[in-house]
Design a protein around this motif. Structure first.
Motif, PDB file in Angstrom:
ATOM      1  N   THR A 128       0.839  -1.201   0.000  1.00 22.68           N
ATOM      2  CA  THR A 128       0.000   0.000   0.000  1.00 22.68           C
ATOM      3  C   THR A 128       0.876   1.254   0.000  1.00 22.68           C
ATOM      4  OG1 THR A 128      -0.106   0.480   2.379  1.00 22.68           O
ATOM      5  CG2 THR A 128      -1.597  -1.239   1.550  1.00 22.68           C
ATOM      6  N   THR A 129       0.260   2.367  -0.296  1.00 32.98           N
ATOM      7  CA  THR A 129       0.957   3.645  -0.235  1.00 32.98           C
ATOM      8  C   THR A 129       1.280   4.015   1.212  1.00 32.98           C
ATOM      9  OG1 THR A 129      -0.319   4.304  -2.157  1.00 32.98           O
ATOM     10  CG2 THR A 129       0.756   6.077  -0.911  1.00 32.98           C
ATOM     11  N   HIS A 130       0.277   3.880   2.052  1.00 32.45           N
ATOM     12  CA  HIS A 130       0.467   4.371   3.433  1.00 32.45           C
ATOM     13  C   HIS A 130       1.506   3.579   4.222  1.00 32.45           C
ATOM     14  CE1 HIS A 130      -3.183   1.813   3.257  1.00 32.45           C
ATOM     15  NE2 HIS A 130      -2.800   1.330   4.416  1.00 32.45           N
TER      16      HIS A 130
ATOM     17  N   PHE B 113      -5.938  10.566   3.666  1.00 34.12           N
ATOM     18  CA  PHE B 113      -4.629  10.256   4.254  1.00 34.12           C
ATOM     19  C   PHE B 113      -3.719  11.482   4.218  1.00 34.12           C
ATOM     20  CE2 PHE B 113      -0.229   8.605   3.363  1.00 34.12           C
ATOM     21  CZ  PHE B 113       0.027   8.151   4.640  1.00 34.12           C
ATOM     22  N   ASP B 114      -3.178  11.813   5.371  1.00 26.46           N
ATOM     23  CA  ASP B 114      -2.238  12.932   5.479  1.00 26.46           C
ATOM     24  C   ASP B 114      -0.842  12.351   5.697  1.00 26.46           C
ATOM     25  OD1 ASP B 114      -0.645  15.038   6.190  1.00 26.46           O
ATOM     26  OD2 ASP B 114      -1.798  15.596   7.975  1.00 26.46           O
ATOM     27  N   PRO B 115       0.054  12.475   4.688  1.00 26.31           N
ATOM     28  CA  PRO B 115       1.369  11.857   4.826  1.00 26.31           C
ATOM     29  C   PRO B 115       2.272  12.581   5.837  1.00 26.31           C
ATOM     30  CG  PRO B 115       1.263  13.112   2.791  1.00 26.31           C
ATOM     31  CD  PRO B 115      -0.122  13.164   3.387  1.00 26.31           C
TER      32      PRO B 115
ATOM     33  N   SER C  25      -6.927   7.076  -2.138  1.00 30.55           N
ATOM     34  CA  SER C  25      -7.059   7.108  -3.612  1.00 30.55           C
ATOM     35  C   SER C  25      -6.685   8.459  -4.193  1.00 30.55           C
ATOM     36  CB  SER C  25      -8.492   6.790  -4.032  1.00 30.55           C
ATOM     37  OG  SER C  25      -8.770   5.446  -3.814  1.00 30.55           O
ATOM     38  N   ILE C  26      -7.111   9.512  -3.532  1.00 26.68           N
ATOM     39  CA  ILE C  26      -7.004  10.849  -4.113  1.00 26.68           C
ATOM     40  C   ILE C  26      -5.554  11.339  -4.221  1.00 26.68           C
ATOM     41  CG2 ILE C  26      -7.399  12.056  -1.913  1.00 26.68           C
ATOM     42  CD1 ILE C  26      -9.133  14.069  -3.457  1.00 26.68           C
ATOM     43  N   ASN C  27      -4.708  10.977  -3.263  1.00 25.67           N
ATOM     44  CA  ASN C  27      -3.332  11.506  -3.285  1.00 25.67           C
ATOM     45  C   ASN C  27      -2.252  10.425  -3.387  1.00 25.67           C
ATOM     46  OD1 ASN C  27      -3.579  10.490  -0.726  1.00 25.67           O
ATOM     47  ND2 ASN C  27      -3.129  12.404   0.361  1.00 25.67           N
TER      48      ASN C  27
END
Ligand SMILES: NC(=O)N[C@@H](CC(=O)O)C(=O)O
Ligand SMILES: [Zn+2]
Ligand SMILES: [Zn+2]
Length: 345
Positions: free
Chosen positions: A196-198, A334-336, A268-270
């Motif tokens: 996953t991205t996160h 999600f805030d990275p 999804s958005i970022n």
């Protein structure tokens, strides 16, 4: 200014939900991604080929005009799943994979598998016809610490299953540990992993330090830093066995911000901005395309997308909304925790 052109990406693990939530989130995927493996954990779950056909139509009806998006359907494996129905769905191209949720492991998994011997006829059939099994790889045994559930799954469920059915193609989804990465690297045949991205960005501190942060809670839960670093190394390595599955999993905020908040992070958005940032940090921008657009199709036996997207690195941070509004309620994005400079043009 820097630009990067890559083949249009696909998302090999995505939750779109249904109804108002589906209508609220679909565009964030279909704007950038050509295809996605759609998770079947609706309530009630997508169990039969007929369920998958009907869900696919609902997804297509929600795709905004002007976007082209192909949902790749999966079936939720239950102890009552009929091998003939699975085979029919696969052969007619509707169903790409079957999803194994150990009962109780994650969101909407109560209809999942309690006793793997009960689903052997389905798994044997899948091995015969070359149909991939996607797994949520965590045991649910109460005695096993939640941070160890993936590693114990590999040892007690995945490895024995692979020995019993060496021809079965298995996607270890949302790998979160070095154990998972190492296992995939050591066992080349018929095994791949989505990341996953996160999990490339947060470790478990994000959830627990400075207060409890429900929007960083997902399953498998983020692990300690050593694991995050192993995931990052595998992701940017270009190794064909690893590819993107965002596991973007929207829940309306009230369901996360409560005494028993549910698991899932909405990315999804970022996602592509976050990934470009990670690959740039690792000095591996030239391998982003392999992870997002080449390795997944190779594993699932599908052609790569012919069209491209362009990512551009601007001088000012890109602003994403803190939340999106849906008919099913607001969903926090999600805030990275660092500014993002890359965006899809
Ligand atoms: N990843 C999550 O934390 N949640 C997913 C389920 C899953 O993929 O395990 C969901 O459906 O909300
Ligand atoms: Zn899962
Ligand atoms: Zn998921």
């Amino acid at each position: 200014m820097q630009e990067l052109v890559i083949r249009r990406p696909d998302d090999w693990h995505l939750h779109l939900r249904d109804g108002g939530m589906l209508r609220g989130v679909i565009a964030d995927t279909s704007r950038h991604f050509a295809r996605a493996i759609i998770m079947p954990n609706l309530v009630p779950p997508v169990v039969t080929s007929a369920d998958a056909a009907a869900y696919r139509e609902r997804i297509l009806a929600a795709v905004p005009r002007g976007h082209r998006f192909e949902p790749l359907m999966t079936l939720y494996l239950t102890e009552g799943t009929d091998p003939d129905d699975v085979e029919t769905g696969f052969r007619n191209g509707l169903v790409k994979a079957v999803k194994l949720y150990p009962a109780g492991a994650t969101t909407n998994s109560h209809s999942g598998v309690r006793d793997i011997t009960k689903v052997m006829p389905v798994l044997e059939r899948m091995a015969e016809i070359g149909m991939p099994l996607c797994v949520h790889g965590e045991v649910t045994t109460p005695e096993v610490d939640i941070f160890d559930r993936e590693a114990v799954f590999i040892e007690t469920v995945l490895d024995p299953l692979r020995r019993r059915l060496p021809d079965l193609r298995i996607t270890m989804e949302h790998v979160t540990t070095k154990d998972g990465i190492d296992y995939i690297k050591e066992h080349a045949a018929n095994l791949a992993g989505s990341i996953t991205t996160h999990h490339l960005i947060i470790n478990r501190n994000a959830i627990l330090v400075g207060g409890i942060k429900p929007h960083y809670y997902c399953l498998p839960v983020a692990k300690r830093e050593t694991h995050r670093l192993a995931l990052r190394a595998a992701t940017v390595s270009g190794d064909v066995r690893f590819f993107l599955g965002t596991d973007s999993a929207p829940h309306a905020d009230p369901l996360k911000e409560c005494a028993c908040g549910c698991a899932g992070i909405y990315t999804s958005i970022n996602t592509l901005s976050c990934l470009a940032h990670v690959f740039e940090e690792e000095g591996a921008l030239d391998r982003l395309e392999a992870f997002t657009s080449l390795n997944g199709p190779a594993w699932y036996g599908l052609p790569v997308n012919e069209d491209t997207i362009t990512l551009r690195r601007g001088d000012e941070p890109v602003r994403y909304p803190a939340k999106i509004e849906t008919e099913a309620g607001p969903v926090t994005v999600f805030d990275p925790m660092f500014p993002l400079y890359w965006a899809v043009v």
